[in-house]
Design a protein around this motif. Structure first.
Motif, PDB file in Angstrom:
ATOM      1  N   THR A 111       0.805  -1.230   0.000  1.00 15.64           N
ATOM      2  CA  THR A 111       0.000   0.000   0.000  1.00 15.64           C
ATOM      3  C   THR A 111       0.835   1.277   0.000  1.00 15.64           C
ATOM      4  O   THR A 111       0.261   2.365  -0.001  1.00 15.64           O
ATOM      5  N   GLY A 112       2.155   1.160   0.028  1.00 16.69           N
ATOM      6  CA  GLY A 112       2.974   2.359   0.130  1.00 16.69           C
ATOM      7  C   GLY A 112       4.362   2.141  -0.441  1.00 16.69           C
ATOM      8  O   GLY A 112       4.542   1.501  -1.479  1.00 16.69           O
ATOM      9  N   VAL A 113       5.362   2.663   0.286  1.00 10.05           N
ATOM     10  CA  VAL A 113       6.725   2.607  -0.227  1.00 10.05           C
ATOM     11  C   VAL A 113       7.703   2.618   0.946  1.00 10.05           C
ATOM     12  O   VAL A 113       7.444   3.242   1.984  1.00 10.05           O
ATOM     13  N   VAL A 114       8.807   1.884   0.775  1.00 13.70           N
ATOM     14  CA  VAL A 114       9.938   1.941   1.698  1.00 13.70           C
ATOM     15  C   VAL A 114      10.976   2.870   1.088  1.00 13.70           C
ATOM     16  O   VAL A 114      11.321   2.735  -0.097  1.00 13.70           O
ATOM     17  N   VAL A 115      11.497   3.801   1.882  1.00 11.75           N
ATOM     18  CA  VAL A 115      12.527   4.735   1.423  1.00 11.75           C
ATOM     19  C   VAL A 115      13.875   4.280   1.975  1.00 11.75           C
ATOM     20  O   VAL A 115      14.029   4.138   3.191  1.00 11.75           O
ATOM     21  N   ILE A 116      14.843   4.063   1.086  1.00 11.84           N
ATOM     22  CA  ILE A 116      16.180   3.648   1.499  1.00 11.84           C
ATOM     23  C   ILE A 116      17.133   4.829   1.324  1.00 11.84           C
ATOM     24  O   ILE A 116      17.271   5.360   0.221  1.00 11.84           O
ATOM     25  N   ASP A 117      17.745   5.249   2.422  1.00 10.58           N
ATOM     26  CA  ASP A 117      18.785   6.295   2.427  1.00 10.58           C
ATOM     27  C   ASP A 117      18.277   7.644   1.900  1.00 10.58           C
ATOM     28  O   ASP A 117      18.512   8.006   0.741  1.00 10.58           O
ATOM     29  N   PRO A 118      17.611   8.422   2.743  1.00  7.36           N
ATOM     30  CA  PRO A 118      17.004   9.677   2.309  1.00  7.36           C
ATOM     31  C   PRO A 118      17.970  10.861   2.194  1.00  7.36           C
ATOM     32  O   PRO A 118      17.665  11.965   2.654  1.00  7.36           O
ATOM     33  N   LEU A 119      19.148  10.650   1.614  1.00 11.49           N
ATOM     34  CA  LEU A 119      20.065  11.724   1.217  1.00 11.49           C
ATOM     35  C   LEU A 119      20.557  12.524   2.426  1.00 11.49           C
ATOM     36  O   LEU A 119      20.431  12.097   3.571  1.00 11.49           O
ATOM     37  N   ILE A 120      21.165  13.699   2.146  1.00  9.60           N
ATOM     38  CA  ILE A 120      21.811  14.480   3.207  1.00  9.60           C
ATOM     39  C   ILE A 120      20.855  15.436   3.894  1.00  9.60           C
ATOM     40  O   ILE A 120      20.904  15.622   5.110  1.00  9.60           O
ATOM     41  N   CYS A 121      19.984  16.067   3.123  1.00  5.83           N
ATOM     42  CA  CYS A 121      19.190  17.143   3.735  1.00  5.83           C
ATOM     43  C   CYS A 121      17.722  17.037   3.365  1.00  5.83           C
ATOM     44  O   CYS A 121      17.330  16.396   2.386  1.00  5.83           O
ATOM     45  N   THR A 122      16.914  17.692   4.169  1.00  3.38           N
ATOM     46  CA  THR A 122      15.465  17.651   4.037  1.00  3.38           C
ATOM     47  C   THR A 122      15.010  18.057   2.645  1.00  3.38           C
ATOM     48  O   THR A 122      14.132  17.418   2.038  1.00  3.38           O
ATOM     49  N   GLU A 123      15.595  19.116   2.121  1.00  6.98           N
ATOM     50  CA  GLU A 123      15.103  19.706   0.878  1.00  6.98           C
ATOM     51  C   GLU A 123      15.274  18.773  -0.318  1.00  6.98           C
ATOM     52  O   GLU A 123      14.346  18.590  -1.127  1.00  6.98           O
ATOM     53  N   VAL A 124      16.450  18.157  -0.459  1.00  7.96           N
ATOM     54  CA  VAL A 124      16.656  17.286  -1.618  1.00  7.96           C
ATOM     55  C   VAL A 124      15.870  15.986  -1.462  1.00  7.96           C
ATOM     56  O   VAL A 124      15.387  15.424  -2.458  1.00  7.96           O
ATOM     57  N   ALA A 125      15.739  15.501  -0.232  1.00  7.25           N
ATOM     58  CA  ALA A 125      14.944  14.292  -0.015  1.00  7.25           C
ATOM     59  C   ALA A 125      13.486  14.529  -0.398  1.00  7.25           C
ATOM     60  O   ALA A 125      12.846  13.674  -1.031  1.00  7.25           O
ATOM     61  N   ARG A 139       2.057   7.503  -3.075  1.00  6.37           N
ATOM     62  CA  ARG A 139       2.130   6.389  -2.133  1.00  6.37           C
ATOM     63  C   ARG A 139       2.648   6.869  -0.777  1.00  6.37           C
ATOM     64  O   ARG A 139       3.644   7.573  -0.718  1.00  6.37           O
ATOM     65  N   PRO A 140       2.010   6.456   0.316  1.00  7.83           N
ATOM     66  CA  PRO A 140       2.507   6.857   1.634  1.00  7.83           C
ATOM     67  C   PRO A 140       3.792   6.108   1.985  1.00  7.83           C
ATOM     68  O   PRO A 140       3.990   4.954   1.602  1.00  7.83           O
ATOM     69  N   VAL A 141       4.660   6.768   2.714  1.00 11.22           N
ATOM     70  CA  VAL A 141       5.882   6.138   3.197  1.00 11.22           C
ATOM     71  C   VAL A 141       5.523   5.232   4.362  1.00 11.22           C
ATOM     72  O   VAL A 141       4.933   5.674   5.351  1.00 11.22           O
ATOM     73  N   ARG A 142       5.896   3.949   4.236  1.00 11.97           N
ATOM     74  CA  ARG A 142       5.628   2.981   5.288  1.00 11.97           C
ATOM     75  C   ARG A 142       6.852   2.713   6.158  1.00 11.97           C
ATOM     76  O   ARG A 142       6.714   2.285   7.307  1.00 11.97           O
ATOM     77  N   ALA A 143       8.040   2.903   5.596  1.00 13.15           N
ATOM     78  CA  ALA A 143       9.260   2.663   6.364  1.00 13.15           C
ATOM     79  C   ALA A 143      10.413   3.418   5.724  1.00 13.15           C
ATOM     80  O   ALA A 143      10.387   3.738   4.529  1.00 13.15           O
ATOM     81  N   VAL A 144      11.420   3.699   6.538  1.00  8.91           N
ATOM     82  CA  VAL A 144      12.685   4.268   6.083  1.00  8.91           C
ATOM     83  C   VAL A 144      13.787   3.323   6.537  1.00  8.91           C
ATOM     84  O   VAL A 144      13.774   2.857   7.682  1.00  8.91           O
ATOM     85  N   ILE A 145      14.723   3.032   5.644  1.00 14.11           N
ATOM     86  CA  ILE A 145      15.882   2.207   6.000  1.00 14.11           C
ATOM     87  C   ILE A 145      17.138   3.045   5.849  1.00 14.11           C
ATOM     88  O   ILE A 145      17.370   3.651   4.798  1.00 14.11           O
ATOM     89  N   TYR A 146      17.931   3.098   6.924  1.00 14.77           N
ATOM     90  CA  TYR A 146      19.273   3.682   6.847  1.00 14.77           C
ATOM     91  C   TYR A 146      20.255   2.539   6.631  1.00 14.77           C
ATOM     92  O   TYR A 146      20.393   1.654   7.492  1.00 14.77           O
TER      93      TYR A 146
END
Length: 624
Positions: A111-125, A139-146
């Motif tokens: 139902t959504g998306v996993v985001v892997i490594d959201p870059l350095i700063c808020t603006e570019v992410a 799609r809503p973000v369901r998880a973030v992976i570092y």
């Protein structure tokens, strides 16, 4: 001052490279372009105040053949890393590349998306997520992976989710064991010095263009927006651990002590896709970065790559990483991982072999050559790390800074050494003459050594500074390694125009907010000016009311120690009472004093504050 023309010796070297490099091999260009969907137009990202924090359009000059002012191999790499946009890795997995030094990857769930490594700063992410959603839906973000503990893999997390959503359990944040400790410590403890040197390493203050910054090898540059951190809610503690996010299964492999102290690889069986974090990218990576860091372990690095081959390769159709472009097809993936493994293992094993034959790090670095298969592999070339400084890192890891020669056990520091060398060679002007002759002969390394001594003897010697800048510029033009080029050209720029300072602060407010209480006290301890504190003997308690605990600080022998105070401790000279960790942090960093009060001897606290040094983000590098 305008850039100097390319010296004939550099131009001749580049012609030889053109003739010997396998430039006919364009497979990487096909892979880098595969799956392209759309670019961000224009390729510029600004913050809320309109300040540009990312400008990929500045690299439009990379079209066409390599100029003589850039090593042809580096030019090729930067043409690849400058590609920008949303790419389909396989149906259901998408990457945005070219919006920061690193990539951000989006893995679609039920139902959504996993985001892997959201870059350095808020603006570019946020811009990357917006580009993805423009083509794949909201799609809503369901998880973030570092994937690991370097800032280009977590700093933009607030651009893809919020702390409220994470706290409410709507979004999971996954990271390897030890992530927070290493992410915060690296950017706070030695953050000021690392950030200053990173200005050189990434060429942050240099003009983009054929005579300036052309990229970093790993990517084009680092974004300069707002950095943050949301603490993980799921910690990966063991290889083989699995986790399911909104219907998507993920299998993890821990790889600590490799490219980062806390790092992991992971596999998506439903997509037959393997993420290798930053341990297998399209270049030779660093074993110690030029900005400074703990020395990495190439032996463990190689071992974890072998483990990845054994665990995942025969069931993987695509390999992607936190930088560069993917690799498709089982045989190609196995070959790629095997060559990357052999690269780090060879550097480790051969350096140790030669150490045990009595060679020093500098000697090994000068003579070590890679096996032919590694020399031929574009992804093993030293665009970010180099054979030279990686060999020295292996030497440092095992042997330390001392090479065993007693004459080098107690050398004079640079300025004192320089004045003696210059005097022995007949004075500054004579050394400049020798350096000019070296430049004429194309021996820029020797010229730089000579002129370094002159500038550290007479910092205002105009002729020496000018020739030194020209010499570093030629070394930059000739470098295949992007970070070497940026260091050389940044040194030249500061000799000509003065210190550029530090472009970004490593210890941002977003990172400082995640300091533990112990780390707050450690950060204060490393600012104590030892000689000024020799005669002080102070005991100060810090009481937090939420949760209730008292920490005792003791400044004695110029060392600030801290521990949880015993119930029967003798009274302290002063007690600082803070509502919670956040209030204490605000008081320590000078941003606010709400929720903090002082009981007892205020002068004791003033004496402690009086011996704390502020870090200097503008310290000199290329001058004394």
């Amino acid at each position: 001052m305008s850039p100097q023309p390319v010296h004939a010796a550099i131009a001749a070297a580049h012609r030889r490279h053109h003739a010997t490099l396998p430039l006919h091999d364009t497979a990487d260009f096909a892979d880098a372009d595969r799956g392209f969907l759309a670019a961000l137009e224009p390729g510029v990202v600004t913050d809320a105040d309109g300040r540009v924090v990312w400008d990929n359009d500045a690299y439009a000059f990379l079209a066409g053949p390599a100029p003589t002012s850039v090593h042809p191999s580096l030019w090729r790499q930067c043409r690849l890393t400058a590609r920008q946009g949303l790419y389909e890795v396989v149906p259901g997995i998408y990457q945005v590349r070219g919006l920061d030094l690193s990539n951000v990857t989006f893995v679609e769930t039920d139902t959504g998306v996993v985001v892997i490594d959201p870059l350095i700063c808020t603006e570019v992410a946020a811009a990357a997520l917006g580009l993805y959603r423009a083509h794949r839906g909201d799609r809503p973000v369901r998880a973030v992976i570092y994937t690991h503990s370097h800032v280009d893999h977590f700093g933009g997390v607030h651009g893809v989710t919020t702390a409220d959503d994470v706290d409410a359990g709507r979004v999971a944040v996954l990271a390897p064991e030890g992530f927070v400790e290493h992410a915060v410590a690296e950017n706070v403890y030695a953050g000021t010095a690392m950030a200053r040197r990173a200005t050189y390493m990434y060429g942050t203050a240099l003009t983009r263009g054929p005579h300036g910054q052309v990229g970093c090898g790993l990517g084009q540059a680092t974004s300069t927006g707002h950095v943050g951190l949301i603490v993980p809610t799921v910690t990966i503690t063991a290889t083989g651990q699995t986790h399911t996010v909104d219907g998507v299964d993920i299998e993890f492999q821990l790889a600590p002590g490799t490219e980062a102290p806390a790092e992991m690889h992971f596999y998506f069986p439903g997509y037959r896709a393997l993420c290798m974090a930053e341990n297998a990218t399209h270049n030779l990576h660093n074993l110690v970065t030029l900005r400074g860091a703990l020395v990495r372990d190439p032996h463990r690095w190689a071992r974890y790559l072998t483990e990845a081959i054994e665990r995942f390769a025969d069931r993987t159709d695509v390999l992607f990483a936190s930088h560069h472009w993917p690799t498709w097809g089982g045989p190609r993936i196995t070959e790629f991982l095997g060559l990357q493994r052999d690269l780090y293992a060879y550097l480790h094993d051969q350096t140790l072999r030669l150490i045990n034959r009595g060679y020093t790090g500098a000697e090994i670095a000068e003579d070590l050559t890679l096996p032919p298969a590694l020399e031929r592999a574009w992804h093993a070339r030293g665009y970010y790390g180099s054979v030279s400084h990686n060999v020295k890192a292996v030497y440092q890891r095992y042997m330390g800074w001392f090479d065993g020669n007693p004459a080098r056990l107690w050398p004079h520091p640079p300025q004192a050494l320089a004045t003696r060398y210059v005097a022995a060679m007949g004075g500054p002007q004579r050394v400049v003459e020798l350096a000019r002759a070296a430049v004429d002969d194309g021996d820029f390394r020797w010229a730089a050594t000579l002129l370094d001594h002159v500038v550290f003897t007479e910092p205002d010697h105009a002729e020496a500074r000018s020739l030194y800048a020209d010499t570093l510029e030629q070394l930059g033009y000739g470098a295949e390694n992007a970070t070497w080029r940026n260091f050389f050209l940044s040194g030249a720029a500061e000799l000509r125009d003065g210190t550029a300072g530090t472009a970004t602060a490593a210890d941002s407010a977003g990172l400082r907010a995640q300091l533990t209480v112990d780390q707050i006290f450690d950060a204060v301890a490393i600012r104590v000016n030892g000689p000024r504190a020799f005669d002080l003997d102070l005991t100060i308690d810090v009481t937090l009311t939420d949760p209730p605990v008292t920490h005792r600080l003791r400044l004695r022998n110029a060392v600030l120690t801290h521990r949880v105070a015993a119930a029967d401790s003798t009274p302290a000279q002063a007690t600082i009472v803070a509502a919670d960790r956040g209030a204490l942090l605000a008081a320590v960093t000078g941003t606010a004093t709400d929720g903090v009060r002082l009981d007892g001897d205020a002068e004791a606290v003033a004496r402690l504050l009086g011996v704390l040094d502020a870090p200097d983000p503008d310290f000199a590098i290329v001058t004394p």
